[in-house]
Design a protein around this motif. Structure first.
Motif, PDB file in Angstrom:
ATOM      1  N   GLN A 161      18.037  19.326  35.223  1.00  0.00           N
ATOM      2  CA  GLN A 161      19.143  20.174  34.720  1.00  0.00           C
ATOM      3  C   GLN A 161      19.638  20.101  33.707  1.00  0.00           C
ATOM      4  O   GLN A 161      18.972  19.417  32.573  1.00  0.00           O
ATOM      5  N   VAL A 162      20.195  21.568  33.269  1.00  0.00           N
ATOM      6  CA  VAL A 162      20.344  21.586  31.328  1.00  0.00           C
ATOM      7  C   VAL A 162      22.069  21.951  31.628  1.00  0.00           C
ATOM      8  O   VAL A 162      23.071  22.879  32.392  1.00  0.00           O
ATOM      9  N   GLN A 163      22.406  21.155  30.094  1.00  0.00           N
ATOM     10  CA  GLN A 163      23.633  21.078  29.987  1.00  0.00           C
ATOM     11  C   GLN A 163      24.002  21.583  28.942  1.00  0.00           C
ATOM     12  O   GLN A 163      23.283  21.628  28.011  1.00  0.00           O
ATOM     13  N   LEU A 164      25.027  22.848  28.679  1.00  0.00           N
ATOM     14  CA  LEU A 164      25.181  23.536  27.359  1.00  0.00           C
ATOM     15  C   LEU A 164      26.771  23.438  27.241  1.00  0.00           C
ATOM     16  O   LEU A 164      27.570  23.463  28.198  1.00  0.00           O
ATOM     17  N   TYR A 199      32.446  34.178  24.843  1.00  0.00           N
ATOM     18  CA  TYR A 199      31.484  33.995  25.141  1.00  0.00           C
ATOM     19  C   TYR A 199      31.164  33.200  25.274  1.00  0.00           C
ATOM     20  O   TYR A 199      31.205  31.865  25.142  1.00  0.00           O
ATOM     21  N   SER A 200      29.971  33.255  25.871  1.00  0.00           N
ATOM     22  CA  SER A 200      29.231  31.474  26.488  1.00  0.00           C
ATOM     23  C   SER A 200      27.585  32.037  26.215  1.00  0.00           C
ATOM     24  O   SER A 200      26.802  33.023  27.126  1.00  0.00           O
ATOM     25  N   CYS A 201      27.384  30.391  26.507  1.00  0.00           N
ATOM     26  CA  CYS A 201      26.047  30.535  26.334  1.00  0.00           C
ATOM     27  C   CYS A 201      24.780  30.376  27.311  1.00  0.00           C
ATOM     28  O   CYS A 201      25.668  29.339  28.392  1.00  0.00           O
ATOM     29  N   ALA A 202      23.667  30.397  27.418  1.00  0.00           N
ATOM     30  CA  ALA A 202      23.346  30.693  28.944  1.00  0.00           C
ATOM     31  C   ALA A 202      21.146  30.004  28.346  1.00  0.00           C
ATOM     32  O   ALA A 202      20.400  31.041  27.358  1.00  0.00           O
ATOM     33  N   TYR A 229      20.939  28.445  32.921  1.00  0.00           N
ATOM     34  CA  TYR A 229      22.895  27.839  32.927  1.00  0.00           C
ATOM     35  C   TYR A 229      23.490  28.410  31.963  1.00  0.00           C
ATOM     36  O   TYR A 229      22.956  28.680  30.916  1.00  0.00           O
ATOM     37  N   TRP A 230      24.714  27.703  32.430  1.00  0.00           N
ATOM     38  CA  TRP A 230      26.193  28.192  32.101  1.00  0.00           C
ATOM     39  C   TRP A 230      26.483  27.286  31.212  1.00  0.00           C
ATOM     40  O   TRP A 230      26.539  26.053  31.641  1.00  0.00           O
ATOM     41  N   GLY A 231      27.588  27.650  29.636  1.00  0.00           N
ATOM     42  CA  GLY A 231      27.879  27.007  29.223  1.00  0.00           C
ATOM     43  C   GLY A 231      29.107  27.285  29.783  1.00  0.00           C
ATOM     44  O   GLY A 231      30.460  28.301  30.508  1.00  0.00           O
ATOM     45  N   GLN A 232      30.769  26.788  29.364  1.00  0.00           N
ATOM     46  CA  GLN A 232      31.579  26.998  29.883  1.00  0.00           C
ATOM     47  C   GLN A 232      32.652  28.085  29.271  1.00  0.00           C
ATOM     48  O   GLN A 232      33.448  28.835  29.321  1.00  0.00           O
ATOM     49  N   GLY A 233      32.161  28.212  28.280  1.00  0.00           N
ATOM     50  CA  GLY A 233      32.556  29.318  27.139  1.00  0.00           C
ATOM     51  C   GLY A 233      33.288  28.765  25.929  1.00  0.00           C
ATOM     52  O   GLY A 233      33.970  27.785  26.121  1.00  0.00           O
TER      53      GLY A 233
END
Length: 117
Positions: free
Chosen positions: A1-4, A93-96, A106-110
């Motif tokens: 798992q990756v958290q962003l 804008y979302s980091c992945a 994996y996605w961040g919350q934006g």
């Protein structure tokens, strides 16, 4: 798992600058590349910039010369420096992170960016 976790969005006037940050944690050693996407209201999500684990970067034509993606591997951070912002840059804008394990994205919350004209 990756958290962003993204940060740095906000309201800026046209022509201004913002720097978005993305902090990565978890199984980051399997990450092949990091990406920034954006989605404006009523529009499809757009891949804005990508940076590989070796530092090679690619950009959408709409942002070339104005946005710069970079990464700090020592601190597990990815940045998006945005200059000469335009009203049409307004979006979430979302980091992945693309992981080699399971070829999973994996996605961040934006984070919201609003450029006023």
């Amino acid at each position: 798992q990756v958290q962003l976790v993204e940060s740095g969005g906000g309201l800026v006037q046209a022509g201004g600058s913002l720097r978005l940050s993305c902090a990565a944690s978890g199984s980051i050693f399997n990450i092949i590349d990091m990406r920034w996407y954006r989605q404006a209201p009523g529009k499809r999500r757009e891949l804005v910039a990508t940076i590989t684990d070796t530092g090679s970067a690619n950009y959408a034509d709409s942002v070339k010369g104005r946005l710069t993606i970079s990464r700090d591997n020592a601190h597990n951070m990815v940045y998006l420096q945005m200059n000469s912002l335009k009203a049409e840059d307004t979006a979430v804008y979302s980091c992945a992170a693309f992981s080699a394990i399971g070829a999973k994205l994996y996605w961040g919350q934006g984070t919201q960016v609003v450029v006023s004209s």
